[in-house]
Design a protein around this motif. Sequence first.
Motif, PDB file in Angstrom:
ATOM      1  N   PHE A 127       4.954  16.068   2.101  1.00 39.10           N
ATOM      2  CA  PHE A 127       4.656  14.145   2.369  1.00 39.10           C
ATOM      3  C   PHE A 127       5.450  13.486   1.542  1.00 39.10           C
ATOM      4  CE2 PHE A 127       2.731  10.017   0.857  1.00 39.10           C
ATOM      5  CZ  PHE A 127       2.765   9.728   2.410  1.00 39.10           C
ATOM      6  N   PHE A 128       5.720  14.454   0.268  1.00 38.56           N
ATOM      7  CA  PHE A 128       6.654  12.720   0.036  1.00 38.56           C
ATOM      8  C   PHE A 128       8.457  13.371  -0.068  1.00 38.56           C
ATOM      9  CE2 PHE A 128       3.305  12.113  -3.021  1.00 38.56           C
ATOM     10  CZ  PHE A 128       3.501  10.681  -2.532  1.00 38.56           C
ATOM     11  N   ALA A 129       8.536  15.280   0.451  1.00 41.01           N
ATOM     12  CA  ALA A 129       9.779  15.809   1.644  1.00 41.01           C
ATOM     13  C   ALA A 129       9.641  15.037   1.758  1.00 41.01           C
ATOM     14  CB  ALA A 129       9.673  17.303   0.779  1.00 41.01           C
ATOM     15  N   THR A 130       9.116  14.951   3.279  1.00 42.08           N
ATOM     16  CA  THR A 130       9.552  14.497   4.696  1.00 42.08           C
ATOM     17  C   THR A 130       9.317  12.776   4.528  1.00 42.08           C
ATOM     18  OG1 THR A 130       7.404  14.878   5.544  1.00 42.08           O
ATOM     19  CG2 THR A 130       9.504  17.080   5.079  1.00 42.08           C
ATOM     20  N   HIS A 131       9.297  12.055   4.121  1.00 45.36           N
ATOM     21  CA  HIS A 131       9.456  10.689   3.847  1.00 45.36           C
ATOM     22  C   HIS A 131       9.590   9.935   3.097  1.00 45.36           C
ATOM     23  CE1 HIS A 131       5.691   9.750   2.480  1.00 45.36           C
ATOM     24  NE2 HIS A 131       6.438   8.218   1.977  1.00 45.36           N
ATOM     25  N   ASP A 132      10.693   8.602   3.197  1.00 41.75           N
ATOM     26  CA  ASP A 132      10.796   7.813   1.740  1.00 41.75           C
ATOM     27  C   ASP A 132       9.532   7.353   1.290  1.00 41.75           C
ATOM     28  OD1 ASP A 132      12.166   5.794   0.161  1.00 41.75           O
ATOM     29  OD2 ASP A 132      13.416   5.481   1.667  1.00 41.75           O
ATOM     30  N   PRO A 133       8.865   7.660   0.253  1.00 39.09           N
ATOM     31  CA  PRO A 133       7.726   6.668  -0.356  1.00 39.09           C
ATOM     32  C   PRO A 133       8.742   5.658  -1.305  1.00 39.09           C
ATOM     33  CG  PRO A 133       8.464   8.771  -1.476  1.00 39.09           C
ATOM     34  CD  PRO A 133       9.477   8.975  -0.677  1.00 39.09           C
ATOM     35  N   GLN A 161       9.212   2.287   6.809  1.00 32.17           N
ATOM     36  CA  GLN A 161       9.935   3.264   7.253  1.00 32.17           C
ATOM     37  C   GLN A 161      10.965   3.706   8.260  1.00 32.17           C
ATOM     38  OE1 GLN A 161       8.402   6.340   5.068  1.00 32.17           O
ATOM     39  NE2 GLN A 161       7.843   4.892   3.980  1.00 32.17           N
ATOM     40  N   GLY A 162      11.735   4.107   8.084  1.00 33.96           N
ATOM     41  CA  GLY A 162      13.012   4.201   8.664  1.00 33.96           C
ATOM     42  C   GLY A 162      13.338   2.279   9.557  1.00 33.96           C
ATOM     43  N   HIS A 163      13.722   1.755  10.634  1.00 36.62           N
ATOM     44  CA  HIS A 163      13.397   0.911  11.586  1.00 36.62           C
ATOM     45  C   HIS A 163      12.197   0.108  11.469  1.00 36.62           C
ATOM     46  CE1 HIS A 163      17.655   1.241  12.119  1.00 36.62           C
ATOM     47  NE2 HIS A 163      17.629   2.663  12.656  1.00 36.62           N
ATOM     48  N   ASP A 164      10.819   1.189  11.571  1.00 40.50           N
ATOM     49  CA  ASP A 164       9.485   0.645  11.352  1.00 40.50           C
ATOM     50  C   ASP A 164       9.288  -0.763   9.991  1.00 40.50           C
ATOM     51  OD1 ASP A 164       9.036   1.420  13.979  1.00 40.50           O
ATOM     52  OD2 ASP A 164       8.406   3.228  13.122  1.00 40.50           O
ATOM     53  N   ILE A 165       9.042  -1.849  10.365  1.00 43.23           N
ATOM     54  CA  ILE A 165       8.886  -2.458   8.852  1.00 43.23           C
ATOM     55  C   ILE A 165       8.193  -3.744   9.215  1.00 43.23           C
ATOM     56  CG2 ILE A 165       9.695  -4.390   7.964  1.00 43.23           C
ATOM     57  CD1 ILE A 165      12.514  -4.109   8.595  1.00 43.23           C
ATOM     58  N   GLY A 166       6.914  -3.445   8.151  1.00 39.99           N
ATOM     59  CA  GLY A 166       5.762  -4.374   7.918  1.00 39.99           C
ATOM     60  C   GLY A 166       4.577  -3.425   7.695  1.00 39.99           C
ATOM     61  N   THR A 167       3.156  -4.541   7.008  1.00 36.95           N
ATOM     62  CA  THR A 167       2.380  -3.179   6.317  1.00 36.95           C
ATOM     63  C   THR A 167       2.065  -2.268   6.476  1.00 36.95           C
ATOM     64  OG1 THR A 167       0.712  -4.386   6.788  1.00 36.95           O
ATOM     65  CG2 THR A 167       1.534  -5.560   5.145  1.00 36.95           C
ATOM     66  N   GLN A 168       1.887  -2.379   7.998  1.00 34.36           N
ATOM     67  CA  GLN A 168       1.198  -1.033   8.622  1.00 34.36           C
ATOM     68  C   GLN A 168       1.539   0.122   8.671  1.00 34.36           C
ATOM     69  OE1 GLN A 168       2.848  -4.040   9.962  1.00 34.36           O
ATOM     70  NE2 GLN A 168       3.413  -3.544  12.028  1.00 34.36           N
ATOM     71  N   TYR A 169       3.408  -0.202   7.731  1.00 31.68           N
ATOM     72  CA  TYR A 169       4.009   1.114   7.593  1.00 31.68           C
ATOM     73  C   TYR A 169       4.507   1.407   6.281  1.00 31.68           C
ATOM     74  CZ  TYR A 169       4.678  -0.112  12.750  1.00 31.68           C
ATOM     75  OH  TYR A 169       5.305  -0.156  13.870  1.00 31.68           O
ATOM     76  N   ARG A 170       3.709   1.290   5.246  1.00 35.39           N
ATOM     77  CA  ARG A 170       3.657   1.524   4.289  1.00 35.39           C
ATOM     78  C   ARG A 170       3.376   3.106   4.149  1.00 35.39           C
ATOM     79  NH1 ARG A 170      -1.208  -0.898   5.328  1.00 35.39           N
ATOM     80  NH2 ARG A 170      -2.964  -0.591   4.151  1.00 35.39           N
ATOM     81  N   SER A 171       4.115   3.697   3.012  1.00 36.48           N
ATOM     82  CA  SER A 171       3.475   4.749   2.563  1.00 36.48           C
ATOM     83  C   SER A 171       2.566   4.401   1.576  1.00 36.48           C
ATOM     84  CB  SER A 171       4.956   4.942   1.582  1.00 36.48           C
ATOM     85  OG  SER A 171       4.658   6.243   0.910  1.00 36.48           O
ATOM     86  N   ALA A 172       0.955   5.345   2.097  1.00 39.62           N
ATOM     87  CA  ALA A 172      -0.332   5.069   1.492  1.00 39.62           C
ATOM     88  C   ALA A 172      -0.468   6.522   2.048  1.00 39.62           C
ATOM     89  CB  ALA A 172      -0.849   4.315   2.290  1.00 39.62           C
ATOM     90  N   ILE A 173      -1.367   6.832   0.468  1.00 36.95           N
ATOM     91  CA  ILE A 173      -2.215   8.464   0.765  1.00 36.95           C
ATOM     92  C   ILE A 173      -3.444   7.561   0.390  1.00 36.95           C
ATOM     93  CG2 ILE A 173      -3.130  10.450  -0.281  1.00 36.95           C
ATOM     94  CD1 ILE A 173      -0.001   9.763  -1.698  1.00 36.95           C
ATOM     95  N   PHE A 174      -4.329   7.575   1.543  1.00 36.02           N
ATOM     96  CA  PHE A 174      -6.131   7.573   1.336  1.00 36.02           C
ATOM     97  C   PHE A 174      -7.083   8.650   1.161  1.00 36.02           C
ATOM     98  CE2 PHE A 174      -3.792   4.447   3.891  1.00 36.02           C
ATOM     99  CZ  PHE A 174      -4.199   3.088   3.774  1.00 36.02           C
ATOM    100  N   TYR A 175      -7.120   9.043  -0.321  1.00 34.34           N
ATOM    101  CA  TYR A 175      -7.965   9.569  -0.396  1.00 34.34           C
ATOM    102  C   TYR A 175      -9.135   9.902  -0.161  1.00 34.34           C
ATOM    103  CZ  TYR A 175      -8.923   6.707  -4.751  1.00 34.34           C
ATOM    104  OH  TYR A 175      -9.481   5.690  -5.398  1.00 34.34           O
TER     105      TYR A 175
END
Length: 173
Positions: A64-70, A76-90
Amino acid sequence: MLRCTEAVFNRVEGVEKVISGYTGGQIKNPAYREITSGRTGHAEGIQLHYNPDSVSYLELLEIFFATHDPTTLNRQGHDIGTQYRSAIFYASEDQKNQAEAFISHLDAEQVFDSEIVTEVTPLGAFYTAGKEHQEYYERHTDASYCQFVIHPKIKKLNTYYSDKLKGNKKNVL
């Protein structure tokens, strides 16, 4: 992150099922158009079903951490907004503890140029995205989004985690 993380984890040995969807928001049964507005509080994400005898939770975190920008907040990239936040839901305290410890380790080792902003939050209701969002990369490989956003993530997976790929061989891009 819906489309890009699904394509990555679908290729990992031990991952039995990946479902694209939404979680972490305030309203029940949100529609995609509501999610993309950023006003529901949901994050686009995936639900993983995996065999811990084949792949560990820690290995999934590494991928997960190696394949996206945390390190980018609500982006994430050109996608902007809280819906694109980096998150882990445990789903358990053990998952929470492992995720927090892994993030602390990455920050302490200064693996990234900036501090990790990935949130670690209890999993609430998970809403499955529509059929058009499932297996997106496999159905739209030639689309520009797939070529510019997803393809590099799969390339990283192939390069750094070739031993973790289904069939223990590189996935053709």
